[in-house]
Design a protein around this motif. Structure first.
Motif, PDB file in Angstrom:
ATOM      1  N   GLY A  58       0.921  -1.241   0.112  1.00 37.59           N
ATOM      2  CA  GLY A  58      -0.038   0.039  -0.029  1.00 37.59           C
ATOM      3  C   GLY A  58       0.633   1.278   0.060  1.00 37.59           C
ATOM      4  O   GLY A  58       1.995   1.233  -0.205  1.00 37.59           O
ATOM      5  N   ASP A  99       5.066   3.318  -0.981  1.00 37.15           N
ATOM      6  CA  ASP A  99       5.337   4.551  -1.969  1.00 37.15           C
ATOM      7  C   ASP A  99       5.972   5.713  -1.085  1.00 37.15           C
ATOM      8  O   ASP A  99       7.032   6.452  -1.305  1.00 37.15           O
ATOM      9  CB  ASP A  99       3.928   5.220  -2.261  1.00 37.15           C
ATOM     10  N   VAL A 151      -8.890   2.655  -7.929  1.00 36.89           N
ATOM     11  CA  VAL A 151      -7.460   1.728  -7.747  1.00 36.89           C
ATOM     12  C   VAL A 151      -7.473   1.889  -6.202  1.00 36.89           C
ATOM     13  O   VAL A 151      -6.958   2.877  -5.595  1.00 36.89           O
ATOM     14  CB  VAL A 151      -6.255   2.454  -8.289  1.00 36.89           C
ATOM     15  N   ARG A 172      -7.343  -0.932  -2.099  1.00 30.60           N
ATOM     16  CA  ARG A 172      -7.484  -2.269  -1.497  1.00 30.60           C
ATOM     17  C   ARG A 172      -8.840  -1.927  -1.524  1.00 30.60           C
ATOM     18  O   ARG A 172      -9.420  -1.060  -1.204  1.00 30.60           O
ATOM     19  CB  ARG A 172      -6.738  -2.021  -0.162  1.00 30.60           C
ATOM     20  N   GLN A 228     -12.412  -0.018   5.213  1.00 31.18           N
ATOM     21  CA  GLN A 228     -11.747   1.489   5.165  1.00 31.18           C
ATOM     22  C   GLN A 228     -12.028   1.983   3.983  1.00 31.18           C
ATOM     23  O   GLN A 228     -12.462   3.540   4.273  1.00 31.18           O
ATOM     24  CB  GLN A 228     -10.313   1.224   5.323  1.00 31.18           C
ATOM     25  N   LEU A 251      -9.935  -1.398  -9.986  1.00 31.30           N
ATOM     26  CA  LEU A 251      -8.779  -2.182  -9.772  1.00 31.30           C
ATOM     27  C   LEU A 251      -8.636  -2.520  -8.301  1.00 31.30           C
ATOM     28  O   LEU A 251      -8.210  -1.491  -7.718  1.00 31.30           O
ATOM     29  CB  LEU A 251      -7.466  -1.866 -10.783  1.00 31.30           C
ATOM     30  N   TYR A 298      -3.261  -6.897  -8.312  1.00 31.92           N
ATOM     31  CA  TYR A 298      -2.334  -5.965  -8.027  1.00 31.92           C
ATOM     32  C   TYR A 298      -1.674  -5.602  -9.435  1.00 31.92           C
ATOM     33  O   TYR A 298      -1.044  -6.676 -10.127  1.00 31.92           O
ATOM     34  CB  TYR A 298      -1.506  -6.263  -6.890  1.00 31.92           C
ATOM     35  N   ALA A 334      -2.976   0.339 -13.084  1.00 28.99           N
ATOM     36  CA  ALA A 334      -3.431   1.557 -12.411  1.00 28.99           C
ATOM     37  C   ALA A 334      -3.023   2.996 -12.957  1.00 28.99           C
ATOM     38  O   ALA A 334      -3.808   3.776 -12.817  1.00 28.99           O
ATOM     39  CB  ALA A 334      -2.325   1.331 -10.847  1.00 28.99           C
TER      40      ALA A 334
HETATM   41  P1  ADP Z   1      -3.593   2.481   1.202  1.00 31.28           P
HETATM   42  O1  ADP Z   1      -2.109   2.713   1.654  1.00 31.28           O
HETATM   43  O2  ADP Z   1      -4.551   2.835   2.363  1.00 31.28           O
HETATM   44  O3  ADP Z   1      -3.678   1.078   0.519  1.00 31.28           O
HETATM   45  P2  ADP Z   1      -3.018   4.823  -0.345  1.00 31.28           P
HETATM   46  O4  ADP Z   1      -3.894   5.576  -1.291  1.00 31.28           O
HETATM   47  O5  ADP Z   1      -2.251   5.510   0.556  1.00 31.28           O
HETATM   48  O6  ADP Z   1      -3.917   3.909   0.364  1.00 31.28           O
HETATM   49  O7  ADP Z   1      -1.869   4.021  -1.293  1.00 31.28           O
HETATM   50  C1  ADP Z   1      -2.364   3.065  -2.228  1.00 31.28           C
HETATM   51  C2  ADP Z   1      -1.136   2.880  -3.138  1.00 31.28           C
HETATM   52  O8  ADP Z   1      -1.376   1.567  -3.644  1.00 31.28           O
HETATM   53  C3  ADP Z   1      -1.186   3.723  -4.227  1.00 31.28           C
HETATM   54  O9  ADP Z   1       0.170   3.832  -4.840  1.00 31.28           O
HETATM   55  C4  ADP Z   1      -2.166   2.922  -5.472  1.00 31.28           C
HETATM   56  O10 ADP Z   1      -1.805   3.407  -6.681  1.00 31.28           O
HETATM   57  C5  ADP Z   1      -1.647   1.582  -5.356  1.00 31.28           C
HETATM   58  N1  ADP Z   1      -2.689   0.577  -5.309  1.00 31.28           N
HETATM   59  C6  ADP Z   1      -3.699   0.104  -4.557  1.00 31.28           C
HETATM   60  N2  ADP Z   1      -4.348  -0.933  -5.076  1.00 31.28           N
HETATM   61  C7  ADP Z   1      -3.492  -1.335  -6.244  1.00 31.28           C
HETATM   62  C8  ADP Z   1      -3.696  -2.297  -7.137  1.00 31.28           C
HETATM   63  N3  ADP Z   1      -4.765  -3.180  -7.060  1.00 31.28           N
HETATM   64  N4  ADP Z   1      -2.834  -2.461  -8.075  1.00 31.28           N
HETATM   65  C9  ADP Z   1      -1.928  -1.295  -8.363  1.00 31.28           C
HETATM   66  N5  ADP Z   1      -1.793  -0.363  -7.569  1.00 31.28           N
HETATM   67  C10 ADP Z   1      -2.479  -0.421  -6.312  1.00 31.28           C
END
Ligand code: ADP
Ligand code: GLC
Length: 486
Positions: A21, A25, A302, A304, A308, A331, A359, A364
């Motif tokens: 998540g 990043d 895009v 999880r 939440q 996604l 993922y 994304a």
């Molecule tokens: P969290 O950390 O609560 O999951 P955020 O918005 O801070 O939420 O960060 C989610 C990160 O994960 C982002 O960079 C988003 O692009 C990436 N992401 C979430 N789900 C996927 C997915 N199924 N495939 C690719 N990237 C994803």
């Protein structure tokens, strides 16, 4: 010129090596942003297979003959432009797949030991275990690193300043009290102002209690977590420590998220060549089997798929979404029932609703570049990154007014529009009714294409980089270090 400051960061995820998540990043992007502020960051991460496969040959700087049941060592190395310490402990970390969950879908039974080991190694490094390395600050991220400030505190002696950053209060790492000795904590630590948390060992709680300073990833979340509604049992402690709690917004890595150079996109673009987005939209529709129609409003997600994120509300909003003539591209992965609801909705109306479970980084990026709007109806959101990516990529963020979403998206209401402000749609409360009204507003705005374009361009012009947040972290580190100076 101020002297460079050395920071030891510790986290369980780092982009692009290991990510579940936004934590990854942030931990992956902060070092480069902080370098511009004269702060040198080295990050300690676990030696998961995905990490061991990518790191350069490094130097073993510390060996542990027996660390929670096996030999371990710390390697000083680098990968993907990141300066790293890697805790190579095969008995704890040589497991493929999700870092926290085993193949049976359950948390690894030794997570307490695994992340105690990570935190112990961090405290050891911070306390001077490696000759020539004396960081000024230990910066721990989330529960997996929560014991690091605690180990540092209980070992005594000279130590650097410590910062605990909460990326998500919902993940706390609470383990049975009987493990206290086994994870290496002294008996005296098991108190209310130590690691004890409702009769258990609280890893995040320990960090919150014992770090010199606490940050979280947005100013609004920093306030919310001091309330019983959002404090998840830790609000009392956070109120007590209010003077040491602050919020610093996340940014996004503008090199990873650059619509002008993004290799995942069939058409690269910027605000001046915004009409090229249509090529991406059609590519997205075609890739997902949606009706290829540039005029249809395409809403993207895009995320999880968990409680939440409030996406169960979106499942309930499908009928009205269809009534508005909108399409939906989702996604994500997460809770099985939610995955199943989305999959069923897509099967029932495949040219209007598309869902990809899993993922997929390139998809994304394509969703951000091809969808007209990105939905983030979270029930709580410490910061959120996808709404920032959306702005950068010219998709309108449609977000709940919580946490970092409230801090990053300016609602395009009447008065905002009249004064040439507004970068998206912000709604509250987080209910089905309010989400439906927000979708209705989005569809109405879509019909008024010139206003839409103005909102979209303001989003693209918004500074979502790490520049400002990095300066705030650097200032915080310097304040903490100078307040510890003799
Ligand atoms: P969290 O950390 O609560 O999951 P955020 O918005 O801070 O939420 O960060 C989610 C990160 O994960 C982002 O960079 C988003 O692009 C990436 N992401 C979430 N789900 C996927 C997915 N199924 N495939 C690719 N990237 C994803
Ligand atoms: C967490 C939060 C998210 C935040 C991310 C990075 O996973 O859920 O809101 O953006 O951490 O700080």
């Amino acid at each position: 010129m101020t002297a460079p400051l050395q920071v030891l960061a510790v986290a369980s995820e780092i982009f692009p090596l290991v990510k579940t998540g936004g934590l990854a990043d942030v931990v992956g992007a902060l070092p480069a942003a902080l370098a511009a502020e004269g702060v040198l960051v080295r990050t300690l991460i676990p030696g998961y297979p995905a990490v061991m496969d990518r790191i350069a040959i490094g130097e073993t700087v510390k060996e542990y003959p027996a660390l929670h049941g096996g030999a371990a060592r710390i390697i000083q190395t680098s990968a993907a432009g990141l300066e790293l310490f890697v805790l190579d402990a095969p008995h704890l970390f040589a497991r493929h797949g999700n870092p926290y969950v085993g193949p049976n879908g359950k948390d690894w039974p030794d997570n307490a030991q695994r992340f105690a080991a990570l935190s112990f190694a961090a405290a050891d490094l911070a306390g001077g275990a490696v000759r020539g390395y004396r960081p000024h600050v230990l910066h721990a991220h989330d529960w997996q690193a929560g014991l690091a400030p605690a180990f540092l505190h209980y070992r005594g002696g000279e130590r650097p300043a410590s910062v605990m950053t909460v990326h998500n209060l919902a993940f706390q790492g609470a383990f049975p009290a009987e493990l206290l000795g086994a994870v290496g904590l002294p008996p005296k630590s098991f108190t209310m102002d130590g690691v004890e948390y409702y009769g258990k060992i609280g890893y995040l709680k320990a960090g919150l209690a014992l770090a010199d300073h606490i940050t979280t990833v947005s100013p609004t979340y920093a306030r919310e977590i001091r309330t019983s509604e959002h404090g998840m049992g830790l609000d009392g402690l956070l109120r007590l420590r209010a003077a040491q709690v602050s919020g610093i917004l996340n940014g996004i890595d503008l090199q990873v998220w650059d619509p002008l150079t993004d290799e995942s996109l069939p058409a690269r673009f910027d605000a001046k060549r915004i009409t090229k987005r249509t090529v991406n939209k059609l590519a997205l529709q075609s890739r997902l089997g949606l009706a290829e129609d540039p005029e249809a409003l395409v809403l993207g997600v895009v995320s999880r798929l968990t409680w939440q994120k409030g996406l169960d509300l979106l499942v309930s909003a499908m009928p009205m979404l269809a009534a508005q003539g909108a399409q939906l591209a989702v996604l994500g992965s997460g809770d099985a029932p939610l995955e199943a609801s989305f999959t069923a909705a897509a099967a029932a109306d495949p040219t209007r609703i598309a869902v990809q479970i899993g993922y997929d980084e390139s998809l994304a990026h394509l969703i951000q570049a091809g969808a007209d709007a990105i939905l983030v109806p979270s029930r709580f959101e410490p910061c959120g990154l996808t709404q920032l990516c959306a702005m950068r990529y010219g998709a309108l963020p449609v977000v709940a007014r919580v946490g970092g979403l409230a801090d990053t998206v300016v609602d395009a209401n009447e008065m905002a529009l009249a004064s040439k402000a507004g970068t998206g749609i912000v709604f509250s409360p987080v209910t089905l009714d309010a989400l439906e009204l927000a979708i209705e507003r989005t569809a109405a705005l879509w019909r008024d294409r010139s206003t839409w374009r103005a909102v979209q361009k303001r989003g693209m012009a918004t500074d979502v980089s790490w520049t400002r947040p990095a300066a705030q972290y650097a200032a915080l580190y310097r304040t903490l270090v100078s307040s510890r100076a003799p």
